[in-house]
Each structure stands twice: as C-alpha cells, then as structure tokens.
Design a protein around this motif. Structure first.
Motif, PDB file in Angstrom:
ATOM      1  N   TRP A  75       0.843  -1.202   0.000  1.00 28.49           N
ATOM      2  CA  TRP A  75       0.000   0.000   0.000  1.00 28.49           C
ATOM      3  C   TRP A  75       0.878   1.253   0.000  1.00 28.49           C
ATOM      4  O   TRP A  75       1.971   1.279   0.551  1.00 28.49           O
ATOM      5  CB  TRP A  75      -0.933   0.014   1.209  1.00 28.49           C
ATOM      6  N   HIS A  76       0.380   2.263  -0.670  1.00 25.37           N
ATOM      7  CA  HIS A  76       1.039   3.564  -0.712  1.00 25.37           C
ATOM      8  C   HIS A  76       0.063   4.554  -1.328  1.00 25.37           C
ATOM      9  O   HIS A  76      -0.775   4.203  -2.173  1.00 25.37           O
ATOM     10  CB  HIS A  76       2.335   3.510  -1.539  1.00 25.37           C
ATOM     11  N   ASP A  77       0.152   5.800  -0.894  1.00 23.31           N
ATOM     12  CA  ASP A  77      -0.704   6.872  -1.422  1.00 23.31           C
ATOM     13  C   ASP A  77      -2.179   6.468  -1.395  1.00 23.31           C
ATOM     14  O   ASP A  77      -2.934   6.715  -2.341  1.00 23.31           O
ATOM     15  CB  ASP A  77      -0.291   7.231  -2.851  1.00 23.31           C
ATOM     16  N   GLU A  78      -2.602   5.803  -0.288  1.00 28.03           N
ATOM     17  CA  GLU A  78      -3.983   5.379  -0.065  1.00 28.03           C
ATOM     18  C   GLU A  78      -4.458   4.355  -1.101  1.00 28.03           C
ATOM     19  O   GLU A  78      -5.659   4.146  -1.273  1.00 28.03           O
ATOM     20  CB  GLU A  78      -4.934   6.591  -0.045  1.00 28.03           C
ATOM     21  N   GLN A  79      -3.531   3.728  -1.790  1.00 24.95           N
ATOM     22  CA  GLN A  79      -3.845   2.650  -2.723  1.00 24.95           C
ATOM     23  C   GLN A  79      -3.331   1.331  -2.154  1.00 24.95           C
ATOM     24  O   GLN A  79      -2.273   1.285  -1.538  1.00 24.95           O
ATOM     25  CB  GLN A  79      -3.208   2.914  -4.090  1.00 24.95           C
ATOM     26  N   HIS A 121      14.076   3.247  -2.413  1.00 24.40           N
ATOM     27  CA  HIS A 121      14.569   4.572  -2.058  1.00 24.40           C
ATOM     28  C   HIS A 121      13.508   5.386  -1.312  1.00 24.40           C
ATOM     29  O   HIS A 121      13.658   6.589  -1.121  1.00 24.40           O
ATOM     30  CB  HIS A 121      15.015   5.329  -3.318  1.00 24.40           C
ATOM     31  N   THR A 122      12.415   4.725  -0.911  1.00 27.58           N
ATOM     32  CA  THR A 122      11.358   5.346  -0.115  1.00 27.58           C
ATOM     33  C   THR A 122      11.064   4.432   1.058  1.00 27.58           C
ATOM     34  O   THR A 122      10.998   3.212   0.897  1.00 27.58           O
ATOM     35  CB  THR A 122      10.080   5.541  -0.954  1.00 27.58           C
ATOM     36  N   ALA A 160      13.923   0.851   5.527  1.00 22.72           N
ATOM     37  CA  ALA A 160      13.408  -0.440   6.000  1.00 22.72           C
ATOM     38  C   ALA A 160      13.955  -1.615   5.216  1.00 22.72           C
ATOM     39  O   ALA A 160      13.394  -2.712   5.265  1.00 22.72           O
ATOM     40  CB  ALA A 160      11.883  -0.470   6.005  1.00 22.72           C
ATOM     41  N   ASN A 161      15.050  -1.437   4.454  1.00 25.23           N
ATOM     42  CA  ASN A 161      15.713  -2.570   3.829  1.00 25.23           C
ATOM     43  C   ASN A 161      16.442  -3.364   4.907  1.00 25.23           C
ATOM     44  O   ASN A 161      17.133  -2.787   5.752  1.00 25.23           O
ATOM     45  CB  ASN A 161      16.724  -2.087   2.781  1.00 25.23           C
ATOM     46  N   LEU A 162      16.300  -4.674   4.865  1.00 28.67           N
ATOM     47  CA  LEU A 162      16.926  -5.539   5.856  1.00 28.67           C
ATOM     48  C   LEU A 162      17.962  -6.435   5.179  1.00 28.67           C
ATOM     49  O   LEU A 162      17.641  -7.145   4.219  1.00 28.67           O
ATOM     50  CB  LEU A 162      15.855  -6.406   6.544  1.00 28.67           C
ATOM     51  N   VAL A 163      19.202  -6.389   5.666  1.00 27.14           N
ATOM     52  CA  VAL A 163      20.280  -7.222   5.118  1.00 27.14           C
ATOM     53  C   VAL A 163      20.936  -7.998   6.252  1.00 27.14           C
ATOM     54  O   VAL A 163      20.915  -7.575   7.417  1.00 27.14           O
ATOM     55  CB  VAL A 163      21.330  -6.375   4.371  1.00 27.14           C
ATOM     56  N   ARG A 164      21.534  -9.113   5.879  1.00 26.42           N
ATOM     57  CA  ARG A 164      22.234  -9.959   6.845  1.00 26.42           C
ATOM     58  C   ARG A 164      23.679 -10.140   6.378  1.00 26.42           C
ATOM     59  O   ARG A 164      23.930 -10.496   5.230  1.00 26.42           O
ATOM     60  CB  ARG A 164      21.554 -11.316   6.951  1.00 26.42           C
ATOM     61  N   GLN A 165      24.626  -9.876   7.265  1.00 29.24           N
ATOM     62  CA  GLN A 165      26.042 -10.049   6.966  1.00 29.24           C
ATOM     63  C   GLN A 165      26.709 -10.753   8.136  1.00 29.24           C
ATOM     64  O   GLN A 165      26.142 -10.812   9.243  1.00 29.24           O
ATOM     65  CB  GLN A 165      26.723  -8.693   6.722  1.00 29.24           C
TER      66      GLN A 165
END
Length: 878
Positions: A657-661, A682-683, A731-736
């Motif tokens: 969902w974004h912009d009420e859609q 990037h958002t 909110a990107n999640l990475v594992r190292q």
C-alpha cells in the motif's frame, strides 16, 4: 369575537392543556406537575427543594386547594399546611413549557419551567431561589422527570431581553400557566399584532382587566433563526438516527422556504381562537401544523403528513374498544379519518405497520425524498442567513447517506424503531434450482417466486439482514429450502446462531455525533471460509487427517495447496453498518485483505472466523484470526507505505500500500526472502512477513525496529562468527557476517563506516543492539556507543556506481589501485598487498572504512553495506 370571550377561551385551553398533561403522564410525574406551584408558594421543610425560610416564596393569585395538600401528603405524611393570604407575592408567575405535543406523553421530554420574579426580589434572593429550583430539578430527575429552569424578572421582560423569539413562540403554542399572571398576548387579536405594545399600554390605563394578574411577554415579531435551525436539525437527526417521524418533518420545510410570509404557529392558534374554535383537539399544535401542511404542501406530502399525525395520535381505529383511554382524542382522530376518506383496510394496514417489516420498508422509502428536501432547504436557509452550521449539516448528510444511500456491498438497515420486536414467528429461506439468489420470507413461497422480503446471492448477506432487522433470532422456527443441495436447515440454524452471538441484531448508527463525523473504519471482521465449497486434496481423506497439524492451511501438505477456496466476509464498521463481501479463487485471501486495508483501519478490528471444513476448521479459523490482526497492525503502525510478504498455494505474493492505494502482486519465484527484504527501495516502506514465512519470528522481531531516517544494527554471536542484521532508513533488511572480530570491535568499525554516509543519507540515528535467543524467543538489548581501541589499515573505496563492473579506486593506506569492481586483476593486486602485510598473522583481513559513489545519486545504506561486504570478501579470499 371580543377580547373577553377570547381570553376565556385561552384560559380554557390552558386548563385543558394541564389536565391532559396530568391525564397522560405516569402517576408519579403527574403528581409532581400538580405540586410544582406549591413547592414555590411556600418554604416547607418536609417538601422537596427546601433551602431555607429566607428563599422568596409566594405565587401571585395562587391558593393551594385541599386536594393539593392531600397530594403533598403523599410525599410526606407529616406535611400540613393552612391556607392563608400572604402580604407579599415575590413570584408573579409559574409557567411550564412542554416541547412535546399534548396528544401523547414522552418520558424523554425535557420540560422547561419559568419562574417570573417581582422586581422587589434582589440578586441575593434570586440566587437563593435558583438554589431551590436546582434542588427541585434534582429531585424531579430522581423521579424520571426532566426539568430545565429559568428565572425571569419583570424588568428583563420590559426590556425584551428575557426571552428569545423562539421561546415566546414555544410558550404561546405549547406553554401552560401553572399559576400567576396570564400573558397580555391572549387579549390581542391577530390583526392587532403590529400594535401590540400600544394596546398593552392602553390596557394598563383601564380597569376592565385585573392588571396585577397580567404580564407582557411581548409579541413574536420574527422567526428566531437559530431556534428554527436547532429545531429542524433535531428533527432531521431524530428521524435519521431513531426513526422518530413527527409532523415537523413536513411543517418545518414550509417555514424554512417561505420564512418571510409564512404564518407562525402562534398566529394560526390565535386566529383559530378568535374565530371561536374551542375544541382542545383542534387547537393542539399538532392539529394546527397539520392544517397548515394541508393548506400549503403538495398532495403527496399531505398524505404522508396525515399518516404521521395518525401514528402520533396513538389511536388504532381498526381496533374496537369498549372504553377509549382518551375519548376526546379518539373522537377527533375518527372525525379526521372520515373526512380524509380512509377505508377500514387502510386503517388496518397503518395499525399493523410496526410489526410488518415490508410495510416499514416501504414507509421509510417514502420518507427518503421528504428528508432529503428538508436537508436541502435547511442548508439553503443557513447560507441565506449566514449561519455557521457546516458541521451540523455535514453530520445530517452523513446520516442520510448511511440510511438511504448504501454503498455497493452495504447491507441496508432500518432504524431500530422500524424493526419489529423479536418474536417466534416462522421464517423461510429459499434458493431455487433455477436461481442463484437466496430469498427470505415470512410466508411460504412457490417454486417460481422471484422475490421475498430480501434477497442476495450470498447466504451470509441474507442471514445478516434478517438478524439485523430482528426477523431471525434463536427462538424462530426456521425452514430452509436449498434446491442446490448445499445447505440443510440444521446447518443454517447453526450458522445463524453464530452470527446472532456476534451482536448483529443490536447494530445501528451510533448516537454520538463524534462517532459519525470521524472517518468510518472497520471495528470487526467476521470471516466464513468455504461455506459452499470444500477443498479436495491430492492426498486421500485418510492422508489428510493424518497429516501434520502444523501444516499451513494456505500452503497445505507436500502439494502446497490452499485449503481456502471461498471467503464470505462481513465487515462491521464504526458507524454501525454491515458490509458483505465474497471472494473466491487462489487469491481470495489477498482480495479480502486488500478490501480491509482500503478501509484504512485505525485500530486492529476484532476478528472471528467460522469454518465448516471437516478436520481443518480449527486450523483455518486460527489462521485468519492471527493473519488479519498481523496485517492490520503493520498498516496501523505504517499507514503511509508498507508491504506484507505471504505465500498462497506455494506462490509468493506481496500485499502493498502507498498513497492510499492497496494492491497485491506476485513475487518472482526465484527471489529469496532475503533478496526481497533487501529490496533497496529509495522510499521508506515498512515490511513484515506472514508468520508462517518467519518460523522463529526473527525477521518480524527485527522489523519491529524499522524507522525512517534511522539505521539499526543487531549483533548476534555464533561461535567465532558475528552475524549482524542491518535495517536502513528505508526499511531494507540485510544480513552479513564477519569472523575473527569481537562484537565491540565490529561495532566500532561499523560505527566509523556509517559515520561517513550519515550526512549524505540524512540519518538522524545509528542504533546498535545485542541479539540473543532464549526459549521464550528473541531478546534485543540496546548497546551504548563505544570507542574501539583496535586499529586497522585504513581502506577507502570510491566507485562510479553500485554496479558490479563500475570503475573503482581502492586506497589501502598510501597504496592506490584502480580498475573495475569485478576485475580479478584488480583484486590480485590487493591480495599481494595483504600478503605482504600479514607477515606472521595468517588471518590479517582488510575492512573498508569508507565507501562512496561518484555518480551523485542517493543510495540506501543497505547498498553501501552490501557493496562493502562483497568487496571485503573479494579482498580477503585466500
């Protein structure tokens, strides 16, 4: 007619108003009405409202009768009173205003009580008198009588500041003089209204009338604009909320539309009196309003007005009575219906309408254009007179929409007063073989019937309507005929009992304006999976029953099938409405979740699931009762933008969902969960996983820390390896993971690395946490920032872009290397440097302290971490 005769008729009308009020009121309240003058005529310690002997007491021209004294003794047997004349009468009059009409009595009516004080009563005495009135009011309230009191002074009346135009109009048409001075208004004919004050002044010089027993409340010159709006607003709200239909619904629009020339009700009353009309029933304000409507309104509205008047009279003329409770009223109504030419059948229909849901539906439908016209005229009136009533008009329009303009899947709902009382009558449900719709009826239907009281293709919709309108309860005798052979009577009864227990029979529009003017949202979700279709699995039925109970009903068994084929769903809204929806097919669950999120739920709705699938009903119910709150919780925490990962029948989907859609999309089968979580958006887009995709709940635990403009790093020690999880500002999640570094050293190193990109990425915070696992689950503790004492060879990398083959410059201390970021020869040069630096340390590694891109584009922190980890692996590989 001369003044004296008109004055006597007004006195007679006043007397009849009071007598009929006592006649219709409950015994206790009738007693109070009769004793109100006595309470104010004396200060008696044994009667309600006593404050002190200093409170002004004594009503002009009032002497309590022995009958009144006897009634006072019903309150207190010890009370006694000897009638004697008073030397002073500080109270000149006592007046009761009944805002309801005098044809019936309503327990919800709030009466007004006016006390007229002599100018000899000073401010302190008026204060004491107000305390006494407050005490009387409190006592009346304890006895179920609602009073609002007002003190009037002679000076305020003379200055025309005591009463508004609306109050005077209400007093003349609905007021009762309980004791004291009568209004001069009774003595002035309609034609003399413009000379009211001059005539009053002339009367005061004459001896024809007892001047001490008259008081001038003033004429009603114009319509009180605010009072007219408030009255109309209340009428519109009452009919839309409670279904209370009064003559004002048809009378007030006439007043709104022709306000400058339309006769006021008080003027019509006075004209009738001066014409010699003496019948109370014809002078009561309801009868006067009806006569005005019949003179000015359209024919269709006149018919509605007559039906409203008949209903408000509470007389059922089709029922034969040996003794009418109020003969004067019954006789008058009988005369009117004869004049109107109503037949016996028409009277029977009207008398039985309350218990006939079909008649109530037709009646309420007829009211729709009447109410709409009222709202339109009220809005125009407010604009014309520049009244700031935007919020109230919006509220009425919202109520009208909910009642008369249901949205596509909204189940229509009558006001509670239009719904019949619960009973044990028979109810029939039909679905014929050549039809798809279910029909509900109170009488048996033939096989070729095309309609009933209500019909719909989904059984849940029909049952909900019947339960909501009190046609179906647990005590009903229910017959079900389903020629499609999907349902039996017993299965429908079980289903209907479940819905009844959810409280659908009590649902209606909330009473408080604040609950309606806020955005409508969903407060309860009722899910009914697989009502008509049962899943067929490739395994045998025995194999299904023996399969693991831990299997996900949406991705069941080794064949990864969904055991949910259809979903009937009821959404209960904060505005007391029921919305019925139906979904089927592989994406039914996603479509249901999409519909729910389009409501933008501000709080987690209550979720209940009722499934009949043999052997799997509990697991399917539990699946929905946990899945829906999980999705709603993510939406409520991050309503602007988010995505939820879920698998259905082993196919990966993303609800976003974004912009009420709100929409759902298929994810590539080749993409892993980790690849999707590190989507490098990037958002800021909040993320969560279906709990079945996150078996140990590690990922959802980490994602609960996702916050815009913040990077969170979680350190977890596995033997000699430190695994760290990073959630960036989007909110990107990475594992190292790294080896041969302590947690504190890694933390210091990452802190230094991130500090170089903090300003460019507009990071407000960089947080570190220690991650540990226990039997109860994952535990996260914040770590304070530390300064690392261990030093490494400074390594700075500059890349043209994050592309694997981007031009790359590597600076290791004072050494420079240039090439492509995937060029093996470039990394061979770095390996030689590392080999020369190792000497006796066989595990000497290189760690990038600083990384930058030169293409002037902004990249999420996760990109930097991914490139850092990739390059470090190429640097340090053996």
């Amino acid at each position: 007619m001369d003044r004296v005769e008109a004055y006597r008729l007004f006195q007679s009308l006043n007397y009849q108003r009071f007598q009929h009020l006592i006649e219709m009121a409950p015994a206790r309240q009738a007693l109070i009405f009769q004793l109100l003058p006595l309470f104010l005529h004396i200060n008696a310690k044994l009667l309600p409202g006593y404050i002190s002997d200093d409170v002004p007491a004594g009503l002009l021209d009032y002497r309590p009768s022995q009958d009144t004294i006897n009634k006072a003794q019903q309150l207190n047997r010890s009370f006694s009173h000897r009638v004697r004349a008073l030397r002073r009468y500080p109270l000149r009059g006592l007046y009761l205003i009944n805002p309801h009409h005098h044809y019936s009595y309503s327990d919800k009516t709030e009466f007004e009580l006016w006390v007229l004080c002599s100018d000899l009563v000073d401010i302190e005495q008026r204060h004491q008198l107000q305390l006494k009135l407050d005490a009387i009011t409190a006592w009346c309230e304890e006895n179920g009588l609602w009073l609002k009191t007002q003190l009037l002074t002679e000076k305020a009346l003379a200055d025309n500041t005591a009463l508004s135009e609306g109050q005077k109009e209400q007093f003349y048409t609905q007021g009762i003089v309980l004791a004291g001075a009568d209004p001069y208004w009774w003595l002035i004919s309609h034609e003399e209204a413009t000379d009211h004050q001059a005539i009053v002044d002339e009367f005061k010089t004459q001896a024809k009338f007892k001047q001490y027993n008259l008081v001038d409340f003033g004429p009603v010159k114009v319509v009180d604009q605010n009072a007219l709006f408030e009255t109309t607003y209340a009428v519109g709200k009452d009919v839309l909320l409670d279904g209370h239909v009064s003559l004002d619904l048809l009378y007030l629009p006439l007043l709104l539309e022709t306000v400058t020339s339309f006769p006021l009700l008080s003027s019509v009353l006075k004209q009738a009196i001066y014409r010699g009309e003496s019948r109370f029933s014809a002078l009561e304000n309801q009868a006067l309003k009806l006569s005005i409507i019949e003179s000015y309104a359209e024919e269709s509205l006149i018919n509605i007005a007559r039906e409203v008047f008949y209903k408000e009279s509470q007389e059922a003329l089709s029922v034969q009575l040996n003794q009418a409770q109020h003969p004067w009223r019954r006789e008058f109504v009988k005369q009117l219906t004869t004049l109107w030419g109503w037949s016996e059948i028409q009277l029977q229909t009207l008398d039985n309408r309350h218990s006939n849901i079909k008649q109530n539906q037709l009646w309420f439908t007829r009211l729709s254009p009447v109410i709409q016209s009222l709202l339109e005229k009220l809005e125009l009136y407010c604009k014309k007179h520049q009244l700031d009533t935007r919020h109230e008009i919006t509220y009425l329009k919202q109520l009208y929409r909910l009642r008369f303009q249901p949205q596509g899947n909204q189940i229509p709902s009558l006001p509670l007063s239009f719904r019949p009382e619960l009973n044990e009558s028979r109810l029939y449900l039909y679905r014929f073989k050549d039809q798809q719709d279910w029909l509900v009826s109170q009488v048996p239907l033939a096989d070729n019937a095309k309609s009933g009281l209500y019909q719909h293709s989904q059984l849940i919709d029909v049952l909900s309507w019947a339960i909501n309108h009190h046609l179906l309860a647990k005590t009903n005798w229910l017959s079900v005929t389903d020629q499609h052979q999907k349902y039996t009577t017993s299965s429908v009864i079980e289903l209907s009992h479940y819905i009844i227990n959810q409280g659908l029979g009590l649902l209606d529009i909330p009473k408080q304006q604040a609950d309606i003017t806020t955005t409508e949202t969903i407060v309860q979700v009722l899910v009914f999976p697989n009502l008509e279709q049962q899943p067929s699995n490739k395994l045998s039925q025995q194999g299904l029953q023996l399969a693991s109970k831990q299997n996900d009903p949406l991705n069941y068994s080794s064949f990864k099938e969904s055991l949910v084929l259809t979903i009937d769903c009821l959404f209960i809204s904060s505005h007391g409405q029921i919305y019925s929806t139906f979904y089927q097919g592989q994406t039914a669950v996603l479509e249901m979740l999409t519909s729910l999120l389009l409501w933008q739920p501000a709080a987690s709705p209550k979720v209940n699931s009722w499934c009949t699938t043999p052997g799997f009903e509990k697991s399917i119910n539990h699946r929905f009762e946990t899945l829906i709150p999980q999705v709603c919780q993510l939406y409520q925490t991050h309503p602007q933008r988010g995505k939820f990962l879920i698998n259905l029948a082993d196919r990966p989907y993303q609800l976003q969902w974004h912009d009420e859609q709100v929409e759902y999309v298929r994810r590539p089968m080749s993409q892993t969960i980790w690849q999707h979580l590190a989507d490098n958006t990037h958002t800021f887009t909040a993320q969560a996983l279906d709990s079945y995709l996150d078996k140990d709940q590690l990922l959802n635990t980490l994602l609960s820390y996702q916050t815009a403009e913040q990077v969170s790093i979680f350190l977890y020690l596995e033997k000699n390896t430190v695994v760290y999880y990073l959630i960036d500002e989007y909110a990107n999640l990475v594992r190292q993971q790294v080896q041969h570094l302590s947690e504190s050293t890694l933390m210091g190193h990452l802190q230094m690395f991130l500090s170089h990109i903090k300003a460019d990425n507009k990071l407000k915070h960089i947080r570190f946490y220690l991650l540990s696992h226990h039997q109860q689950g994952w535990k996260i503790n914040a770590i304070a920032r530390q300064n690392s004492t261990q030093t490494f060879l400074p390594v700075q990398v500059t890349m043209e872009s994050p592309a694997l083959d981007a031009a790359c410059t590597i600076m290791c201390g004072k050494k420079w290397f240039e090439g492509r970021a995937d060029d093996t020869s470039l990394f061979a040069q770095v390996h030689q440097l590392i080999h020369s630096l190792r000497q006796n340390n066989q595990t000497y590694p290189l760690y990038i302290n600083q990384l930058q891109f030169t293409d002037n584009h902004a990249y999420p922190t996760a990109i930097y971490i991914q490139q850092k980890n990739r390059l470090e692996q190429l640097f340090n590989q053996q």
